[in-house]
Design a protein around this motif. Structure first.
Motif, PDB file in Angstrom:
ATOM      1  N   GLU A  38       0.806  -1.226   0.000  1.00  0.00           N
ATOM      2  CA  GLU A  38       0.000   0.000   0.000  1.00  0.00           C
ATOM      3  C   GLU A  38       0.841   1.280   0.000  1.00  0.00           C
ATOM      4  OE1 GLU A  38      -3.395   2.222   2.629  1.00  0.00           O
ATOM      5  OE2 GLU A  38      -3.260   0.044   2.740  1.00  0.00           O
ATOM      6  N   PRO A  39       1.901   1.379   0.818  1.00  0.00           N
ATOM      7  CA  PRO A  39       2.707   2.608   0.770  1.00  0.00           C
ATOM      8  C   PRO A  39       3.320   2.859  -0.619  1.00  0.00           C
ATOM      9  CG  PRO A  39       3.245   1.344   2.729  1.00  0.00           C
ATOM     10  CD  PRO A  39       2.353   0.478   1.880  1.00  0.00           C
ATOM     11  N   ASP A  40       3.652   1.778  -1.322  1.00  0.00           N
ATOM     12  CA  ASP A  40       4.196   1.935  -2.671  1.00  0.00           C
ATOM     13  C   ASP A  40       3.136   2.434  -3.641  1.00  0.00           C
ATOM     14  OD1 ASP A  40       6.755   1.057  -1.915  1.00  0.00           O
ATOM     15  OD2 ASP A  40       6.175  -1.042  -2.198  1.00  0.00           O
ATOM     16  N   ILE A  41       1.919   1.965  -3.462  1.00  0.00           N
ATOM     17  CA  ILE A  41       0.824   2.389  -4.345  1.00  0.00           C
ATOM     18  C   ILE A  41       0.638   3.900  -4.264  1.00  0.00           C
ATOM     19  CG2 ILE A  41      -1.665   2.231  -4.755  1.00  0.00           C
ATOM     20  CD1 ILE A  41      -1.490  -0.669  -3.662  1.00  0.00           C
ATOM     21  N   ARG A  42       0.760   4.450  -3.068  1.00  0.00           N
ATOM     22  CA  ARG A  42       0.589   5.899  -2.894  1.00  0.00           C
ATOM     23  C   ARG A  42       1.650   6.713  -3.633  1.00  0.00           C
ATOM     24  NH1 ARG A  42       0.484   5.446   3.094  1.00  0.00           N
ATOM     25  NH2 ARG A  42      -1.099   3.874   3.352  1.00  0.00           N
ATOM     26  N   SER A  43       2.767   6.074  -3.990  1.00  0.00           N
ATOM     27  CA  SER A  43       3.844   6.794  -4.671  1.00  0.00           C
ATOM     28  C   SER A  43       3.645   6.853  -6.189  1.00  0.00           C
ATOM     29  CB  SER A  43       5.198   6.152  -4.351  1.00  0.00           C
ATOM     30  OG  SER A  43       5.323   4.891  -5.000  1.00  0.00           O
ATOM     31  N   PHE A  44       2.636   6.165  -6.690  1.00  0.00           N
ATOM     32  CA  PHE A  44       2.400   6.130  -8.137  1.00  0.00           C
ATOM     33  C   PHE A  44       1.595   7.350  -8.581  1.00  0.00           C
ATOM     34  CE2 PHE A  44       2.174   1.241  -7.605  1.00  0.00           C
ATOM     35  CZ  PHE A  44       3.548   1.150  -7.544  1.00  0.00           C
ATOM     36  N   ALA A  45       2.269   8.328  -9.148  1.00  0.00           N
ATOM     37  CA  ALA A  45       1.576   9.500  -9.682  1.00  0.00           C
ATOM     38  C   ALA A  45       1.496   9.428 -11.205  1.00  0.00           C
ATOM     39  CB  ALA A  45       2.287  10.778  -9.259  1.00  0.00           C
ATOM     40  N   THR A  46       2.550   8.912 -11.820  1.00  0.00           N
ATOM     41  CA  THR A  46       2.599   8.856 -13.285  1.00  0.00           C
ATOM     42  C   THR A  46       2.763   7.413 -13.758  1.00  0.00           C
ATOM     43  OG1 THR A  46       5.002   9.054 -13.436  1.00  0.00           O
ATOM     44  CG2 THR A  46       3.726  11.124 -13.371  1.00  0.00           C
ATOM     45  N   VAL A  47       2.562   7.228 -15.039  1.00  0.00           N
ATOM     46  CA  VAL A  47       2.790   5.921 -15.654  1.00  0.00           C
ATOM     47  C   VAL A  47       4.265   5.531 -15.482  1.00  0.00           C
ATOM     48  CG1 VAL A  47       2.746   4.635 -17.830  1.00  0.00           C
ATOM     49  CG2 VAL A  47       0.887   6.232 -17.282  1.00  0.00           C
ATOM     50  N   GLY A  48       5.146   6.504 -15.553  1.00  0.00           N
ATOM     51  CA  GLY A  48       6.568   6.245 -15.360  1.00  0.00           C
ATOM     52  C   GLY A  48       6.877   5.722 -13.966  1.00  0.00           C
ATOM     53  N   ASP A  49       6.220   6.278 -12.951  1.00  0.00           N
ATOM     54  CA  ASP A  49       6.405   5.789 -11.580  1.00  0.00           C
ATOM     55  C   ASP A  49       6.026   4.319 -11.487  1.00  0.00           C
ATOM     56  OD1 ASP A  49       7.070   8.388 -10.766  1.00  0.00           O
ATOM     57  OD2 ASP A  49       5.025   8.810 -10.061  1.00  0.00           O
ATOM     58  N   LEU A  50       4.908   3.984 -12.074  1.00  0.00           N
ATOM     59  CA  LEU A  50       4.411   2.613 -12.045  1.00  0.00           C
ATOM     60  C   LEU A  50       5.336   1.687 -12.826  1.00  0.00           C
ATOM     61  CD1 LEU A  50       2.157   0.701 -11.201  1.00  0.00           C
ATOM     62  CD2 LEU A  50       0.826   1.528 -13.113  1.00  0.00           C
ATOM     63  N   THR A  51       5.763   2.111 -13.992  1.00  0.00           N
ATOM     64  CA  THR A  51       6.646   1.309 -14.829  1.00  0.00           C
ATOM     65  C   THR A  51       7.996   1.083 -14.149  1.00  0.00           C
ATOM     66  OG1 THR A  51       5.561   2.158 -16.819  1.00  0.00           O
ATOM     67  CG2 THR A  51       7.709   1.147 -17.114  1.00  0.00           C
ATOM     68  N   ASP A  52       8.550   2.134 -13.550  1.00  0.00           N
ATOM     69  CA  ASP A  52       9.820   1.987 -12.817  1.00  0.00           C
ATOM     70  C   ASP A  52       9.686   0.965 -11.702  1.00  0.00           C
ATOM     71  OD1 ASP A  52      11.081   3.851 -14.413  1.00  0.00           O
ATOM     72  OD2 ASP A  52      10.888   5.492 -12.947  1.00  0.00           O
ATOM     73  N   TYR A  53       8.596   1.032 -10.967  1.00  0.00           N
ATOM     74  CA  TYR A  53       8.369   0.088  -9.875  1.00  0.00           C
ATOM     75  C   TYR A  53       8.327  -1.335 -10.420  1.00  0.00           C
ATOM     76  CZ  TYR A  53       6.416  -2.159  -5.774  1.00  0.00           C
ATOM     77  OH  TYR A  53       6.216  -2.979  -4.698  1.00  0.00           O
ATOM     78  N   LEU A  54       7.569  -1.541 -11.492  1.00  0.00           N
ATOM     79  CA  LEU A  54       7.451  -2.876 -12.078  1.00  0.00           C
ATOM     80  C   LEU A  54       8.801  -3.389 -12.555  1.00  0.00           C
ATOM     81  CD1 LEU A  54       4.146  -2.416 -14.099  1.00  0.00           C
ATOM     82  CD2 LEU A  54       4.453  -3.717 -11.977  1.00  0.00           C
ATOM     83  N   GLU A  55       9.592  -2.524 -13.173  1.00  0.00           N
ATOM     84  CA  GLU A  55      10.903  -2.940 -13.671  1.00  0.00           C
ATOM     85  C   GLU A  55      11.828  -3.372 -12.544  1.00  0.00           C
ATOM     86  OE1 GLU A  55      12.193   0.357 -16.075  1.00  0.00           O
ATOM     87  OE2 GLU A  55      11.016  -0.309 -17.790  1.00  0.00           O
ATOM     88  N   HIS A  56      11.675  -2.775 -11.378  1.00  0.00           N
ATOM     89  CA  HIS A  56      12.552  -3.098 -10.254  1.00  0.00           C
ATOM     90  C   HIS A  56      12.024  -4.224  -9.368  1.00  0.00           C
ATOM     91  CE1 HIS A  56      14.168   0.898 -11.285  1.00  0.00           C
ATOM     92  NE2 HIS A  56      15.297   0.309 -10.954  1.00  0.00           N
ATOM     93  N   HIS A  57      10.739  -4.526  -9.445  1.00  0.00           N
ATOM     94  CA  HIS A  57      10.162  -5.501  -8.533  1.00  0.00           C
ATOM     95  C   HIS A  57       9.569  -6.742  -9.188  1.00  0.00           C
ATOM     96  CE1 HIS A  57      10.349  -1.843  -6.071  1.00  0.00           C
ATOM     97  NE2 HIS A  57      10.533  -2.690  -5.085  1.00  0.00           N
ATOM     98  N   ALA A  58       9.258  -6.675 -10.456  1.00  0.00           N
ATOM     99  CA  ALA A  58       8.647  -7.836 -11.123  1.00  0.00           C
ATOM    100  C   ALA A  58       9.709  -8.924 -11.307  1.00  0.00           C
ATOM    101  CB  ALA A  58       8.058  -7.436 -12.466  1.00  0.00           C
ATOM    102  N   ALA A  59       9.287 -10.162 -11.149  1.00  0.00           N
ATOM    103  CA  ALA A  59      10.199 -11.290 -11.336  1.00  0.00           C
ATOM    104  C   ALA A  59      10.637 -11.340 -12.790  1.00  0.00           C
ATOM    105  CB  ALA A  59       9.496 -12.582 -10.947  1.00  0.00           C
ATOM    106  N   MET A  60      11.899 -11.585 -12.961  1.00  0.00           N
ATOM    107  CA  MET A  60      12.430 -11.727 -14.311  1.00  0.00           C
ATOM    108  C   MET A  60      12.038 -13.100 -14.828  1.00  0.00           C
ATOM    109  SD  MET A  60      13.764  -8.846 -14.768  1.00  0.00           S
ATOM    110  CE  MET A  60      14.713  -9.019 -16.261  1.00  0.00           C
ATOM    111  N   PRO A  61      11.643 -13.190 -16.094  1.00  0.00           N
ATOM    112  CA  PRO A  61      11.261 -14.498 -16.636  1.00  0.00           C
ATOM    113  C   PRO A  61      12.469 -15.445 -16.643  1.00  0.00           C
ATOM    114  CG  PRO A  61      11.319 -12.845 -18.377  1.00  0.00           C
ATOM    115  CD  PRO A  61      11.544 -12.130 -17.070  1.00  0.00           C
ATOM    116  N   ALA A  62      12.210 -16.694 -16.346  1.00  0.00           N
ATOM    117  CA  ALA A  62      13.282 -17.690 -16.342  1.00  0.00           C
ATOM    118  C   ALA A  62      13.625 -18.060 -17.782  1.00  0.00           C
ATOM    119  CB  ALA A  62      12.821 -18.935 -15.589  1.00  0.00           C
ATOM    120  N   PHE A  63      14.892 -18.256 -18.019  1.00  0.00           N
ATOM    121  CA  PHE A  63      15.334 -18.666 -19.356  1.00  0.00           C
ATOM    122  C   PHE A  63      15.326 -20.181 -19.434  1.00  0.00           C
ATOM    123  CE2 PHE A  63      17.177 -14.444 -18.829  1.00  0.00           C
ATOM    124  CZ  PHE A  63      16.786 -13.859 -20.013  1.00  0.00           C
ATOM    125  N   ALA A  64      14.812 -20.681 -20.539  1.00  0.00           N
ATOM    126  CA  ALA A  64      14.737 -22.145 -20.712  1.00  0.00           C
ATOM    127  C   ALA A  64      16.060 -22.717 -21.143  1.00  0.00           C
ATOM    128  CB  ALA A  64      13.665 -22.483 -21.752  1.00  0.00           C
TER     129      ALA A  64
END
Length: 80
Positions: free
Chosen positions: A54-80
């Motif tokens: 929830e505290p992170d959600i409050r920091s999302f003002a722009t699409v860039g904020d959201l995208t930056d968060y996803l780039e830093h926190h989303a799991a990287m896909p595993a390579f086969a």
């Protein structure tokens, strides 16, 4: 990551993808209210298999904020 985020945002906000930029404000430019943002966060959590606090959600003002968060926190896909 931006393209995936843009797809979800365009569908939810009912606006053309080409109108969404990294600088687009979620509330003023995309017309989303705080409940909309929560619902979109749930979509992102499902799409990227992450949990956004929830505290992170409050920091999302722009699409860039959201995208930056996803780039830093989303799991990287595993390579086969």
């Amino acid at each position: 990551m931006f393209e995936q985020a843009k797809d979800i945002l365009a569908e939810y906000a009912c606006i053309p993808e080409e109108d969404i930029t990294l600088d687009s404000n979620l509330q003023t430019d995309l017309g989303l209210n705080s409940l909309d943002v929560i619902n979109i966060v749930v979509e992102f959590e499902d799409a990227f298999d992450i949990e956004i606090d929830e505290p992170d959600i409050r920091s999302f003002a722009t699409v860039g904020d959201l995208t930056d968060y996803l780039e830093h926190h989303a799991a990287m896909p595993a390579f086969a």
